[in-house]
Motif scaffolding. Structure first.
Motif: not given
Length: 241
Positions: A173-194
């Motif tokens: 999932w990516v915000d409107d400005n492509d600044f935040i990229r949040q990945e919802l992983l199948p193991d129940g964890r997320y990884d968010e890049a900024r």
């Protein structure tokens, strides 16, 4: 600045047994920070609240000295806040107080989660209400109904949250400005890049209907909502990529 370490109450199984069959014995809440709500009585950093049946019969330091003489059920409230169960802090309203002679409606609140405390030593995460007393009867003990307290294992914050590995909301999932990229992983964890920071935030999540709850590895909680293919979270709009 010097900080005072959190000290957990000493809670013995014998106390729980006595609370289930009090047989008319006085109940003493001892060692907590007592907020009476009564300007005449004031408050104490560490004091006692004594209950006799449905009413409060004494408040203040030193009541513990009579515990053996009066066959009290003593509940250690060290590290908690003891205050009226029905409290309104707005000046224009009349609030309940811990005044002797008043009905014993009392809430005991755990002040904060303490690192390194074993599971079960404090109420389950998310419940800071430690003990609830209404009409002189203990309704909650360690954040659980008295009739079930001590019979089940407290959930650990280390337990993985429930999740569906093939949930349709998984992915990037990516915000409107492509600044935040949040990945919802199948193991129940997320990884968010900024921006240029990979894995700026990581943690666990779970999805209930259109709501997502996050528990970050740094310790904070957050949430978001899915609406018409858009994830709304912390003031941002995210779309799938």
């Amino acid at each position: 600045m010097t900080t005072t370490p959190w000290v957990r109450p000493s809670r013995h199984d014998g106390v729980l047994r006595d609370l289930r069959t009090p047989e008319g014995r006085p109940l003493l809440l001892t060692g907590g920070t007592v907020i009476t709500g009564d300007p005449l009585l004031g408050d104490w950093q560490s004091a006692d609240v004594l209950l006799g049946g449905a009413v409060i019969v004494g408040v203040g330091p030193g009541l513990l000295t009579a515990a053996d003489d009066d066959n009290m059920i003593v509940v250690d409230c060290t590290g908690t806040l003891v205050l009226p169960a029905a409290t309104d802090f707005t000046p224009s309203r009349t609030t309940a107080t811990l005044t002797p002679g008043r009905t014993a409606d009392i809430a005991v609140l755990r002040l904060a989660d303490a690192p390194g405390i074993p599971t079960g030593a404090v109420p389950a995460r998310g419940s800071h209400l430690d003990i609830l007393i209404t009409g002189g009867h203990v309704r909650l003990w360690n954040g659980r109904p008295l009739d079930t307290a001590g019979t089940t294992t407290a959930p650990s914050p280390e337990d993985p949250p429930p999740h569906t590995p093939a949930h349709p909301f998984l992915g990037m999932w990516v915000d409107d400005n492509d600044f935040i990229r949040q990945e919802l992983l199948p193991d129940g964890r997320y990884d968010e890049a900024r921006g240029d920071r990979p894995s700026a935030y990581q943690g666990r999540y779970w999805i209930t209907g259109d709501r997502i709850d996050y528990l970050d590895d740094l310790g904070f909680w957050a949430f978001g909502e899915f609406q018409d293919g858009v994830l709304h979270h912390a003031g941002y709009r995210f779309t799938r990529r």
